[in-house]
Design an enzyme around this catalytic site. Structure first.
Site, short mmCIF file in Angstrom:
data_model
loop_
_atom_site.label_atom_id
_atom_site.label_comp_id
_atom_site.label_asym_id
_atom_site.label_seq_id
_atom_site.Cartn_x
_atom_site.Cartn_y
_atom_site.Cartn_z
N HIS A 34 0.85 -1.20 0.00
CA HIS A 34 0.00 0.00 0.00
C HIS A 34 0.88 1.24 0.00
O HIS A 34 2.05 1.20 0.37
CB HIS A 34 -0.92 0.03 1.24
CG HIS A 34 -0.17 0.14 2.53
ND1 HIS A 34 0.47 -0.93 3.11
CD2 HIS A 34 0.06 1.19 3.37
CE1 HIS A 34 1.05 -0.55 4.24
NE2 HIS A 34 0.83 0.74 4.42
N ASP A 62 0.52 4.97 1.95
CA ASP A 62 -0.26 5.37 3.11
C ASP A 62 -1.38 6.34 2.73
O ASP A 62 -1.16 7.28 1.96
CB ASP A 62 0.65 6.01 4.17
CG ASP A 62 1.54 4.98 4.86
OD1 ASP A 62 1.09 3.83 5.02
OD2 ASP A 62 2.67 5.33 5.23
N HIS A 77 4.68 0.14 0.27
CA HIS A 77 5.44 -0.65 1.23
C HIS A 77 4.54 -1.71 1.86
O HIS A 77 3.32 -1.62 1.79
CB HIS A 77 6.06 0.25 2.32
CG HIS A 77 5.07 1.09 3.05
ND1 HIS A 77 4.62 2.30 2.57
CD2 HIS A 77 4.42 0.90 4.22
CE1 HIS A 77 3.76 2.81 3.42
NE2 HIS A 77 3.60 1.98 4.43
N ARG A 135 6.67 6.44 14.39
CA ARG A 135 6.51 7.02 13.05
C ARG A 135 6.15 8.50 13.13
O ARG A 135 5.18 8.86 13.80
CB ARG A 135 5.43 6.27 12.29
CG ARG A 135 5.37 6.69 10.83
CD ARG A 135 4.43 5.80 10.08
NE ARG A 135 3.22 6.54 9.76
CZ ARG A 135 2.21 6.02 9.08
NH1 ARG A 135 2.25 4.78 8.68
NH2 ARG A 135 1.16 6.75 8.81
FE LIG Z 1 1.92 1.98 5.79
#
Ligand SMILES: [Fe+2]
Length: 273
Positions: free
Chosen positions: A100, A102, A244, A259
């Site tokens: 995917h 994000d 990713h 993150r």
């Molecule tokens: Fe992701």
């Protein structure tokens, strides 16, 4: 691009580079920032080892690249809503093990994310990245031309479920199937198996066949790089040009990542000059 303040070492010809010679806990000079940004755009994902950053330093690094995204639902770490913890252990499995990019369901999906490894399983827990530039460039001219006129619908209700409050709506967006990178001008495939729901204006069978072909095409090892984490490693990916997926091979061990996510711009398609 020649680099004067950092060292850039490619991992594969198509995607991924290790960056060394920089301490990311310190404020970046303008030249170092420009060089890291160029390495990011060129290599699409960049990797750093042995970085020691506080949460504030992690956020400061992200802010050099743009404003920071605060997740609308998931809470951040204590005192830092801009730092999203991704945590897996024997009780909670954070998977994200399908390709995917994000939040492509957003009108302005993220520019990229800076993922920082805090706790890792003894083995495994790698992250894979795929170059959407290389995948586009691996298509024939006829197929590139055909796809470049199309738009796709993206949504998230099928992933996150219906909204919690009546009247709320999960984000949806229509984006070009081929996205032009706003910095480099390179073209890339911009549909993914997680958020994309259909190609606009096509019959369901046509849309499904084209999307299925593209997902198979993206899943080609020549377009990939696989990062083996160490504690204090960082992966900074360009969410405009990559997809990713996590490799979910370490259950029930613990893996914790922090993150910081940088806000992005609205995807567009501009034909090559
Ligand atoms: Fe992701």
């Amino acid at each position: 691009m020649t680099y004067e303040t950092i060292s850039v070492s490619k991992v594969t010809p198509n995607i991924g580079a290790y960056i060394s010679g920089v301490d990311l806990s310190q404020a970046l000079s303008d030249q170092t920032f420009e060089e890291i940004n160029s390495a990011l755009v060129e290599n699409q994902v960049i990797f750093f080892r042995d970085q020691h950053m506080s949460p504030d330093q992690h956020k400061d690094l992200g802010r050099r690249f743009g404003s920071l995204h605060v997740h609308p639902v998931a809470p951040g770490i204590a005192g830092h809503p801009e730092i999203l913890p991704l945590h897996s252990d024997a009780k909670v499995q954070y998977a994200a093990s399908a390709w995917h990019s994000d939040v492509s369901c957003d009108q302005q999906p993220n520019l990229g994310a800076i993922l920082y490894a805090k706790v890792l399983p003894e083995h495994g827990g790698d992250t894979m990245f795929a170059s959407m530039h290389a995948a586009y460039e691996g298509l024939t001219g006829q197929m590139q031309h055909f796809l470049s006129g199309l738009e796709a619908q993206h949504g998230s209700e099928h992933i996150f479920g219906p909204p919690k409050k009546a009247g709320d709506k999960r984000p949806t967006a229509v984006h070009p199937v081929i996205r032009t990178h706003p910095v480099s001008g390179r073209q890339g495939i911009y549909v993914n198996g997680s958020f994309t729901t259909k190609i606009v204006g096509m019959k369901p069978k046509e849309s499904a066949a084209i999307l299925q072909f593209l997902y198979q095409h993206i899943d080609t090892p020549e377009y990939h790089v696989r990062f083996q984490w160490e504690v204090n490693s960082i992966a900074f990916w360009d969410n405009r040009s990559t997809q990713h997926r996590a490799v979910a091979d370490y259950f029930p061990q613990t893996r914790t990542m922090h993150r910081v996510t940088v806000n992005g711009d609205k995807p567009f398609y501009r034909p090559n000059a």
